[in-house]
Design an enzyme around this catalytic site. Sequence first.
Site, PDB file in Angstrom:
ATOM      1  N   ARG A   1       0.834  -1.211   0.000  1.00  0.00           N
ATOM      2  CA  ARG A   1       0.000   0.000   0.000  1.00  0.00           C
ATOM      3  C   ARG A   1       0.866   1.257   0.000  1.00  0.00           C
ATOM      4  NH1 ARG A   1      -4.845   2.180  -1.279  1.00  0.00           N
ATOM      5  NH2 ARG A   1      -5.465   3.813   0.193  1.00  0.00           N
TER       6      ARG A   1
ATOM      7  N   GLU B   1     -13.825 -19.578  28.778  1.00  0.00           N
ATOM      8  CA  GLU B   1     -12.865 -20.433  29.502  1.00  0.00           C
ATOM      9  C   GLU B   1     -12.386 -19.701  30.763  1.00  0.00           C
ATOM     10  OE1 GLU B   1     -11.636 -23.521  27.911  1.00  0.00           O
ATOM     11  OE2 GLU B   1     -12.756 -23.223  26.062  1.00  0.00           O
TER      12      GLU B   1
END
Length: 386
Positions: free
Chosen positions: A266, A362
């Site tokens: 880019r 978790e």
Amino acid sequence: MDFSLSDDQKAFVSTARAFSRDTLAPGAAQWDEEHRFPVDVFKEAGDLGLMSLYAPEEIGGMNLPRLDASLIFEELAYGCTATTAFMTIHNMATNMVGRYGSETLLEQWGENLASGQKLASYCLTEPGSGSDAASLVTCAKQDADHYIVHGSKVFISGAGATDILVVMVRTGGPGAKGVTALAIPAESDGIHYGKSETKMGWNCQPTRQVTFDGVRVPVSYRLGDEGQGFNMAMEALDGGRINIASCSVGTAQAALDHAIAYSKEREQFGQAIADFQVTQFKLADMVTELVAARQMVRLAAWKLDHNEPEAGIYCSMAKRLATDLCFNICNEALQIHGGYGYIREYPLERFVRDTRVHQILEGTNEIMRMIIGRRLLMDNVPEVIR
Ligand SMILES: Cc1cc2nc3c(=O)[nH]c(=O)nc-3n(C[C@H](O)[C@H](O)[C@H](O)COP(=O)(O)OP(=O)(O)OC[C@H]3O[C@@H](n4cnc5c(N)ncnc54)[C@H](O)[C@@H]3O)c2cc1C
């Protein structure tokens, strides 16, 4: 101290990498877009042993150390975070069945689970009991050679599309000691599934509420003894934390690789954005934090494999650190892509959406800090935490 991978570990990584690149990565965006649970892919993964990485050999599991499983999950998550995350949950539940199931249960379910032909969900969370898991109220009363189960579980990954549910229920008094684990076939009479939740990420796997309304479960489908369920569930979560942290590390590596490639391509202001020092500094921080997260996860996994007394604390530290750092790495990689990072043509927004939940499940990262902090403030803090 040797940080290099063994030949076996390199071979596992290479197999996982090939499956990740050839099968998971090409499907990931579409499964996310279409909210498709790729059951066929889990079966293919099962053929490679990926659905029972650390389950016992008696049911056809690979019985690998948790460190090796972590290396494999990291590679898989590079290709698809959410599919791999479900595979970690299936591995966790299958391991519980394999290690604590009766002969009858293993005969009927063991090999099918280990091979990924049948899928498992892990059911701990309830509407009124999330972080405070020991307060769960789903109950099981014994009636001759069956338990009768009543109650509800929420946020169950895979529910409605899996074949067996590993469910933590109350068979005794209040608190952790009253909890027992049961394996409950998913199509048993009296099980009702809620709608598939509309989520920010993890779209390729359904998340549903599961209600048990007088479900009859053979006593032979109990895992271990009555009252052992909470310890089993927590033991499973120690490893589960390593697994989910590994998913974060693998995804962050993918995000970093995309960011490096894009920053070289880019151009703005007549030069590649990689030539701006701010981009270089960002990439430098990202890779530094990624390596730190990865090493922390591997250290915790190694401690678990060696039954080190403070392994659980390391699992909590690794889960907290890796899921926080890796979420930030994915977000920075999105930033480096500018507006293109925010649109679905590029995978960055999916990486951010998929890794966000790793900070929540978790055990939330606040609960990880609570576990670590409490241990540090005890009288007998051993050398190993220093
Ligand atoms: C996509 C998805 C998939 C999931 N899959 C599963 C699954 O397969 N099986 C399963 O059993 N569960 C699953 N869960 C549930 C998940 O594990 C819980 O959401 C998580 O444990 C948090 O519980 P809670 O949502 O009830 O939040 P709560 O416990 O209500 O917490 C709310 C907030 O309060 C904070 N908090 C709570 N207690 C404390 C404390 N003592 N100190 C400081 N802060 C605190 C928390 O960190 C959090 O920020 C899933 C969740 C999601 C979103």
